[in-house]
Design a protein around this motif. Structure first.
Motif, PDB file in Angstrom:
ATOM      1  N   SER A   1      57.743  49.873  96.760  1.00  0.00           N
ATOM      2  CA  SER A   1      57.443  49.754  98.182  1.00  0.00           C
ATOM      3  C   SER A   1      56.006  50.185  98.463  1.00  0.00           C
ATOM      4  CB  SER A   1      58.421  50.611  98.989  1.00  0.00           C
ATOM      5  OG  SER A   1      58.071  50.602 100.350  1.00  0.00           O
ATOM      6  N   TYR A   2      55.582  51.275  97.855  1.00  0.00           N
ATOM      7  CA  TYR A   2      54.222  51.778  98.058  1.00  0.00           C
ATOM      8  C   TYR A   2      53.206  50.764  97.550  1.00  0.00           C
ATOM      9  CZ  TYR A   2      50.269  54.969  98.125  1.00  0.00           C
ATOM     10  OH  TYR A   2      49.058  55.545  98.374  1.00  0.00           O
ATOM     11  N   ALA A   3      53.466  50.183  96.381  1.00  0.00           N
ATOM     12  CA  ALA A   3      52.543  49.196  95.812  1.00  0.00           C
ATOM     13  C   ALA A   3      52.438  47.961  96.708  1.00  0.00           C
ATOM     14  CB  ALA A   3      52.996  48.796  94.413  1.00  0.00           C
ATOM     15  N   ARG A   4      53.573  47.488  97.213  1.00  0.00           N
ATOM     16  CA  ARG A   4      53.554  46.311  98.091  1.00  0.00           C
ATOM     17  C   ARG A   4      52.877  46.633  99.420  1.00  0.00           C
ATOM     18  NH1 ARG A   4      59.357  45.663  96.307  1.00  0.00           N
ATOM     19  NH2 ARG A   4      59.205  44.250  94.539  1.00  0.00           N
ATOM     20  N   GLY A   5      53.190  47.799  99.954  1.00  0.00           N
ATOM     21  CA  GLY A   5      52.567  48.218 101.210  1.00  0.00           C
ATOM     22  C   GLY A   5      51.062  48.321 101.087  1.00  0.00           C
ATOM     23  N   PHE A   6      50.603  48.870  99.966  1.00  0.00           N
ATOM     24  CA  PHE A   6      49.167  48.972  99.731  1.00  0.00           C
ATOM     25  C   PHE A   6      48.525  47.588  99.702  1.00  0.00           C
ATOM     26  CE2 PHE A   6      45.547  48.768  96.873  1.00  0.00           C
ATOM     27  CZ  PHE A   6      44.685  49.668  97.484  1.00  0.00           C
ATOM     28  N   ALA A   7      49.143  46.666  98.978  1.00  0.00           N
ATOM     29  CA  ALA A   7      48.580  45.312  98.859  1.00  0.00           C
ATOM     30  C   ALA A   7      48.470  44.640 100.228  1.00  0.00           C
ATOM     31  CB  ALA A   7      49.427  44.465  97.913  1.00  0.00           C
TER      32      ALA A   7
END
Length: 135
Positions: A44-50
């Motif tokens: 979730s954090y990786a997708r949110g960052f992107a």
């Protein structure tokens, strides 16, 4: 003015994502067990960052173009605010957004609440600057 309107749309999307994370996603995630939370947090954090980094870069570029074409300093201020959000998300805030687990008690603490609220305030500020500049 086209650049400015596009910057406003992107800033609004950026703000909507920040509010969604603080109101819905993060509180729901903290209701999970520690193991489930960590399993869900990483992707979730990786997708949110992107998503949010892309919106911040695009919004800052469009606001800078709006400033360049109109000379209105509010667009430049909006570009700077979105740039601060980008640096905060990927750099400064990243240190505060890490999950900390007390392995003795099994309790979880997340510094991301504070950063999430600050991030949302930055997003709202960028959107308000764009609204005023577009008016």
């Amino acid at each position: 003015m086209t650049w400015g309107l596009l910057a406003l749309v992107i800033a609004a999307a950026f703000t909507g994502a920040a509010i969604y994370i603080n109101v819905a996603e993060h509180p729901a995630r903290l209701g999970l067990s520690v193991g489930s939370l960590l399993t869900q947090w990483k992707p979730s954090y990786a997708r949110g960052f992107a998503i949010q980094a892309s919106l911040a870069v695009l919004g800052a570029m469009l606001a800078a173009l709006a400033w360049w074409t109109t000379g209105d300093g509010l667009w430049l201020a909006g570009a700077v605010v979105l740039g601060v959000a980008l640096v905060g998300w990927g750099g400064i805030a990243d240190a505060g957004a890490k999950l900390q687990i007390d392995f003795v008690t099994g309790e979880l603490w997340s510094g991301s609440y504070l950063w999430g609220y600050l991030f949302t305030a930055i997003a709202v500020a960028a959107t308000l600057l764009a609204l005023v500049a577009a008016a």
